[in-house]
Design a protein around this motif. Structure first.
Motif, mmCIF file in Angstrom:
data_model
loop_
_atom_site.group_PDB
_atom_site.id
_atom_site.type_symbol
_atom_site.label_atom_id
_atom_site.label_comp_id
_atom_site.label_asym_id
_atom_site.label_seq_id
_atom_site.Cartn_x
_atom_site.Cartn_y
_atom_site.Cartn_z
ATOM 1 N N PRO A 334 0.560 -1.543 0.058
ATOM 2 C CA PRO A 334 0.048 -0.111 0.149
ATOM 3 C C PRO A 334 1.192 1.108 0.313
ATOM 4 O O PRO A 334 0.580 1.861 -0.753
ATOM 5 C CB PRO A 334 -0.493 -0.315 1.341
ATOM 6 C CG PRO A 334 -0.178 -1.386 2.248
ATOM 7 C CD PRO A 334 0.202 -2.186 1.337
ATOM 8 N N SER A 469 -4.834 0.078 -6.323
ATOM 9 C CA SER A 469 -4.948 1.025 -5.392
ATOM 10 C C SER A 469 -4.373 2.312 -6.409
ATOM 11 O O SER A 469 -4.751 4.075 -5.707
ATOM 12 C CB SER A 469 -4.117 0.608 -3.809
ATOM 13 O OG SER A 469 -5.405 -0.773 -3.493
ATOM 14 N N PHE A 507 -6.895 -1.250 -1.046
ATOM 15 C CA PHE A 507 -5.697 -1.814 -0.882
ATOM 16 C C PHE A 507 -6.002 -2.377 0.641
ATOM 17 O O PHE A 507 -7.161 -3.993 -0.231
ATOM 18 C CB PHE A 507 -3.833 -1.398 -0.415
ATOM 19 C CG PHE A 507 -3.504 -2.676 -0.861
ATOM 20 C CD1 PHE A 507 -3.211 -2.680 -1.203
ATOM 21 C CD2 PHE A 507 -3.436 -3.360 0.714
ATOM 22 C CE1 PHE A 507 -1.904 -3.737 -1.661
ATOM 23 C CE2 PHE A 507 -2.813 -4.130 1.024
ATOM 24 C CZ PHE A 507 -0.911 -4.273 -0.129
#
Length: 532
Positions: A334, A469, A507
């Motif tokens: 992430p 993401s 995410f």
């Protein structure tokens, strides 16, 4: 250490202590980098400092870093022994290492000019002279690096995690004080070329003073814990000393080979104006969360890996390897999405003030994106290296590192032509990917098989989630810049918070669909914190 001592803290408890302490240290480090950027931008002072700091910084990371070979070797040996055996081992190892590193310090002072010429043949005369002087000032860090690394390992082995993790802030604090005093004396003339040497002396002197303070603080705690004093001891045949050296020497050589890649990168960077400074600024931003998370993962896992090194425990060891890799992926990926999608607001928020202008930001932004791309591979490689150390094998990482030197040089040569400075970072990413593949293949053979197919499928799914993401976060940034003024600091902060929240939210939501126990571990811990 006794079994009771080993089990007195859970992995989660250790990770929490390390995370908080490292966060505080990293905040001070961020303030240091902001002060340097404000005062000197990406100009000659920082460029010279970047090259002068290469060898002292390399030694601090290699020998003095938490999770470095000195730390890992001492933890892996002392964790298996009673506390009463620790002091003679630590004092003997300290004596030997100090003698060797004193010789290294003398070599650095005498041959500083030669080292700078090898590292940065593209530096001009004034910057070269400043870099040589700075290297000579920082040369004693070679000794302090070894002593700090021994302190890290000794204190962690005695179940002390707070001080080792927070002590690096001393270096940041002394540099900030030095820059502040220089700014007070010179005012707006601080970035004047006439004061290049003075600026370099302040940065180098502050760095040296910080290393000294860090060691002194650790030494006091080490003495108080009964883990050895500052005394000469030449009892080389004490049981345990040989065990430490058998891990420490090849591990140091292995990590040293890895850091030669840094030298290679800077060699090519010396021919690109401002490249070394740009890499320094971008690298620090990435290392801030990376350092916190890596310490949370590697510090508590290292003694666990060591305790599971016997063949009868290999099934549990395989589970812990999977846990380490997936926790790495779930925390690093992430951040990869955030750094790639939001590199522009991040750089502008952190650095763009004083001598660090919009042009400087544009130099650093693509470098940050490249560093962000490689975060998982950097930490994943470190997790696997610690498994080899726990198995008492420092030779395998060393052999892989030798191959990586030539691979990195070849990738540098190829990628710099197409991508300039970011290409140097991508070359390192390629090296880390290759290392991970090699380590997994060797461990698969050594541990009688790893579920590589299962792990690979999970990582592939997490990669797809990371791409989603990144796209979502990039869309937020693109829309924001189209609609609103991008030169207002408050709006930049709001832009980053929104885009980062989108990246993290996408995410987490998608990762939860995979039903991984590692996801449940992270989510449950976050919920526990929020409920307090």
């Amino acid at each position: 250490m006794s079994e009771k001592k080993k089990s007195s803290r859970s992995l989660a408890g250790i990770a929490r202590i390390v995370a908080i302490a490292t966060l505080i240290s990293k905040i001070f480090g961020l303030v240091r980098e902001q002060a340097i950027a404000w005062a000197f931008g990406v100009g000659a002072v920082v460029n010279a400092y970047a090259y002068a700091y290469v060898i002292p910084g390399f030694l601090l990371i290699l020998l003095g870093g938490i999770n470095g070979p000195f730390h890992s070797a001492l933890v892996s040996v002392l964790a298996k022994r009673n506390k009463s055996e620790a002091a003679p081992i630590v004092e003997t190892v300290t004596t030997l290492i100090s003698i060797v590193l004193l010789l290294v310090t003398v070599v650095l002072v005498v041959f500083a000019g030669t080292f700078i010429d090898i590292l940065a043949p593209g530096l001009d005369g004034i910057a070269r002279a400043s870099a040589i002087l700075q290297l000579q000032i920082m040369a004693p860090l070679a000794v302090f690096a070894g002593l700090i690394g021994i302190g890290f390992g000794t204190l962690n082995a005695s179940n002390q995690y707070w001080l080792p993790s927070i002590s690096p802030l001393f270096s940041s604090l002394t540099v900030v004080i030095g820059v502040a005093v220089l700014a007070w004396l010179l005012g707006e003339q601080i970035n004047d070329s006439r004061y290049l040497q003075l600026g370099g002396v302040v940065l180098a002197g502050g760095t040296l003073a910080g290393g000294l303070l860090q060691w002194v603080a650790q030494l006091n705690a080490q003495i108080q814990s009964g883990m050895g004093k500052l005394r000469l001891r030449f009892d080389w045949r004490i049981p345990g000393v040989g065990d430490v050296m058998r891990v420490m020497i090849p591990a140091s050589l292995s990590s040293g080979m890895l850091h030669i890649n840094v030298y290679t990168d800077l060699f090519f960077a010396s021919y690109i104006e401002g490249a070394a400074a740009a890499m320094r600024y971008a690298n620090f931003i990435v290392l801030t969360p990376l350092g916190i998370i890596s310490n949370m993962i590697l510090v508590p896992f290292m003694p666990v890996f060591s305790q599971l090194a016997a063949p009868e425990n290999w099934q549990e060891l395989k589970f812990r390897i999977r846990q380490g890799l997936l926790l790495t992926a779930l925390t690093m990926l992430p951040l990869t999405a955030i750094f790639i999608a939001s590199a522009t607001p991040i750089i502008r928020i952190i650095y763009e003030r004083g001598s660090f202008n919009l042009k400087a930001s544009q130099m650093v932004i693509p470098v940050l994106m490249a560093y962000g791309f490689g975060m998982f591979f950097y930490l994943g490689r470190d997790v696997l290296v610690r498994v080899f150390y726990a198995l008492g094998d420092g030779e395998t990482p060393f052999c892989v590192s030798i191959f990586n030197i030539f691979l990195n040089a070849g990738l540098d040569y190829l990628l710099i032509q197409s991508f300039q400075t970011p290409g140097l970072v991508l070359a390192t990413v390629g090296v880390n990917i290759t290392s991970m593949g090699a380590f997994l293949w060797i461990l698969n053979r050594r541990l009688n098989g790893l579920p590589l197919g299962e792990w690979g499928l999970i990582l592939l799914q997490l990669t797809a989630i990371t791409i989603a993401s990144t796209i979502a976060s990039w869309g937020v940034n693109w829309g924001w810049e189209k609609l609103l003024d991008s030169n207002n600091l408050l709006l930049l902060l709001l832009q980053f918070c929104l885009s980062a929240s989108v990246a993290l939210g996408v995410f987490v939501l998608l990762a939860m669909q995979l039903k991984l126990q590692e996801v449940d571990i992270i989510v449950s811990r976050i919920q526990q914190k929020l409920s307090k």
